[in-house]
Design a protein around this motif. Structure first.
Motif, PDB file in Angstrom:
ATOM      1  N   ALA A 161      74.527 138.392 -13.652  1.00 50.53           N
ATOM      2  CA  ALA A 161      73.109 138.704 -13.429  1.00 50.53           C
ATOM      3  C   ALA A 161      72.923 139.810 -12.394  1.00 50.53           C
TER       4      ALA A 161
ATOM      5  N   LYS B  18      74.407 146.307 -12.050  1.00 54.17           N
ATOM      6  CA  LYS B  18      73.518 147.379 -11.601  1.00 54.17           C
ATOM      7  C   LYS B  18      73.392 148.521 -12.610  1.00 54.17           C
TER       8      LYS B  18
ATOM      9  N   THR C 137      72.016 150.546 -15.399  1.00 54.36           N
ATOM     10  CA  THR C 137      70.655 150.508 -15.941  1.00 54.36           C
ATOM     11  C   THR C 137      70.544 151.278 -17.258  1.00 54.36           C
TER      12      THR C 137
ATOM     13  N   LYS D 277      71.015 146.642 -17.423  1.00 53.10           N
ATOM     14  CA  LYS D 277      69.708 146.126 -17.012  1.00 53.10           C
ATOM     15  C   LYS D 277      68.630 147.005 -17.641  1.00 53.10           C
ATOM     16  N   THR D 278      67.850 146.414 -18.537  1.00 50.82           N
ATOM     17  CA  THR D 278      66.731 147.131 -19.140  1.00 50.82           C
ATOM     18  C   THR D 278      65.419 146.761 -18.454  1.00 50.82           C
ATOM     19  N   ASP D 279      65.428 145.677 -17.704  1.00 48.05           N
ATOM     20  CA  ASP D 279      64.254 145.295 -16.909  1.00 48.05           C
ATOM     21  C   ASP D 279      64.738 144.987 -15.494  1.00 48.05           C
ATOM     22  N   GLN D 280      64.642 145.973 -14.624  1.00 36.89           N
ATOM     23  CA  GLN D 280      65.171 145.834 -13.266  1.00 36.89           C
ATOM     24  C   GLN D 280      64.317 144.926 -12.389  1.00 36.89           C
TER      25      GLN D 280
ATOM     26  N   GLY E 292      67.383 137.688 -12.414  1.00 34.25           N
ATOM     27  CA  GLY E 292      67.917 138.948 -12.912  1.00 34.25           C
ATOM     28  C   GLY E 292      68.497 138.907 -14.302  1.00 34.25           C
ATOM     29  N   HIS E 293      69.045 137.759 -14.716  1.00 35.24           N
ATOM     30  CA  HIS E 293      69.703 137.710 -16.026  1.00 35.24           C
ATOM     31  C   HIS E 293      68.727 137.903 -17.183  1.00 35.24           C
TER      32      HIS E 293
ATOM     33  N   GLY F 154      66.751 140.249 -17.548  1.00 31.22           N
ATOM     34  CA  GLY F 154      66.529 141.680 -17.800  1.00 31.22           C
ATOM     35  C   GLY F 154      67.740 142.393 -18.363  1.00 31.22           C
ATOM     36  N   ILE F 155      68.727 141.634 -18.866  1.00 36.64           N
ATOM     37  CA  ILE F 155      69.966 142.227 -19.376  1.00 36.64           C
ATOM     38  C   ILE F 155      69.902 142.425 -20.887  1.00 36.64           C
TER      39      ILE F 155
ATOM     40  N   ASN G  11      66.482 142.598 -23.546  1.00 40.99           N
ATOM     41  CA  ASN G  11      66.451 141.579 -22.484  1.00 40.99           C
ATOM     42  C   ASN G  11      67.000 140.215 -22.917  1.00 40.99           C
TER      43      ASN G  11
END
Length: 392
Positions: free
Chosen positions: A146, A149, A151, A182-185, A190-191, A193-194, A242
């Motif tokens: 998660a 970094k 992006t 990460k497509t949604d920072q 955090g996971h 947004g992957i 995501n």
């Protein structure tokens, strides 16, 4: 039902039939001709050449599970087990990266890709035109996926990727790489947004870093991958945006099962070569195998390997039946990989000084099994999963 050799006897394995044994003999014959004479050179070169990869494809040994319309055999998971066992039997195990391509990476395309993506990539993966890799780990992020970094920011018809990946198996030669980004920072946690995006060779802004020098598994090339404003078409998004973390978690059961299969058969191989050695090697005028300490050590290993095989075969049957065995696979991954390391350590000791010499196969196994308790989630992570299922 079929009978397969194990420790010199015939035992029944529920998931293997006559067709698997025919396939086993074909694959074994192929390896004896196309791999065994070259393994030492591959170890020295730190990679398996693409010429070998193409031959695998020509003979139907890449992604045999694929549908016939993509060039596959519609084979079941038993074929993957057979291939893994035979690769270990020639002393190369996962270093050839065949299982990685067949049973860990390309199933992401099969399960989450749309029809256009499958038609575009699976035929090449079957024929040997495509060698795949998956890029999750980063210099500062391993098991904590998660926290990645790298992006991917959408700009029109492209995603712009920035970041760095490391410890990527097949990283030097792969021409199709599934990258966790990460497509949604701003996603919390955090996971959420992957995403998974497929990067192809020749993508602007994508380059390979140095080939990494590992202590073991030398024949498998491992590299750093660098993305600097890499432009990847939007149609290379795998599945939904995501949802990448969930896809990765869903596929970890098979990945960890594959590692368990490799580790168990590595332990068997280590035991077999050591049994042969202690019967022939003499000290104080007697075979090393005649000493009680040697007998007890090998008896213990043989027993643990037998127990591990029974547990593992049951998991394979359940996995083929599509049962959720995440907890049991976590158990097998940590216990069997530790068993493989124990076997390598104790059997190298029984080889004495010769075990430390490169000309003896035990030295290679001693190096190669070390990483099995680390990748696909460390064994500490496995224990945490098990503890969570226990409610503690």
């Amino acid at each position: 039902m079929s009978k397969v050799a194990s420790e010199g006897k015939q035992t029944t394995r529920r998931f293997l039939g006559e067709e698997h044994q025919i396939f086993r003999q074909a694959f074994k014959k192929f390896l004896e001709k196309e791999a065994v004479p070259y393994i030492d050179q591959w170890e020295e070169d730190r990679l398996v050449p693409l010429t070998f990869w193409k031959k695998l494809g020509e003979q139907g040994f890449l992604c045999p599970w694929a549908d016939e319309r993509y060039g596959g055999l519609n084979a079941d998971f038993g074929y993957s087990v057979v291939m893994t066992e035979e690769l270990v039997n020639i002393g190369i195990g996962q270093s050839a990266a065949i299982g990685l391509h067949n049973d860990i990476i390309m199933p992401y395309i099969q399960n989450y890709g749309n029809e256009e993506q499958k038609s575009r990539w699976i035929p090449g993966a079957v024929s040997g035109e495509i060698m795949s890799a998956v890029a999750m780990t980063e210099p500062g992020t391993g098991s904590d996926l998660a926290a990645i970094k790298t992006t991917a920011v959408r700009q029109g018809d492209y995603f712009v990727l920035n970041g760095e990946k490391t410890f990527i198996s097949n990283g030097i030669l792969a021409n199709l790489i599934i990258v966790a980004v990460k497509t949604d920072q701003k996603a919390v946690p955090g996971h959420k947004g992957i995403s998974l995006i497929v990067v192809e060779e020749g993508t602007p802004g994508f380059k390979r870093g140095k080939k990494l020098n590992k202590i073991g598994m030398h024949a498998q090339d491992t590299a750093e991958l660098i993305f600097e404003d890499a432009l990847v078409p939007v149609e290379n998004l795998l599945g939904e945006e995501n949802k990448g973390f969930y896809y990765l978690m869903e596929k970890l059961q098979q990945e960890r099962l594959m590692i368990s299969i490799t580790a168990l058969n590595s332990a068997k191989r280590i035991l077999d070569i050591t049994l042969n050695y202690v019967k022939e090697r003499k000290v104080f005028g007697k075979p090393v195998g005649s000493f009680q300490n040697t007998q007890f050590k090998l008896a213990e290993l043989a027993t643990e390997i037998k127990i591990g095989q029974t547990f593992l075969d049951d998991l394979i049957v359940k996995h083929i039946a599509k049962e959720n065995v995440v907890t049991e696979v976590s158990m097998s991954k940590w216990w069997i990989t530790e068993l493989a390391k124990k076997a390598a350590n104790e059997c190298l000791q029984l080889h004495g000084g010769y075990g430390y010499m490169e000309e003896y196969e035990i030295a290679r196994w001693y190096r190669d099994v070390a990483v099995m308790s680390i990748y696909a989630g460390t064994n500490e992570i496995m224990k945490s999963i098990i503890a969570g299922k226990l409610g503690i």
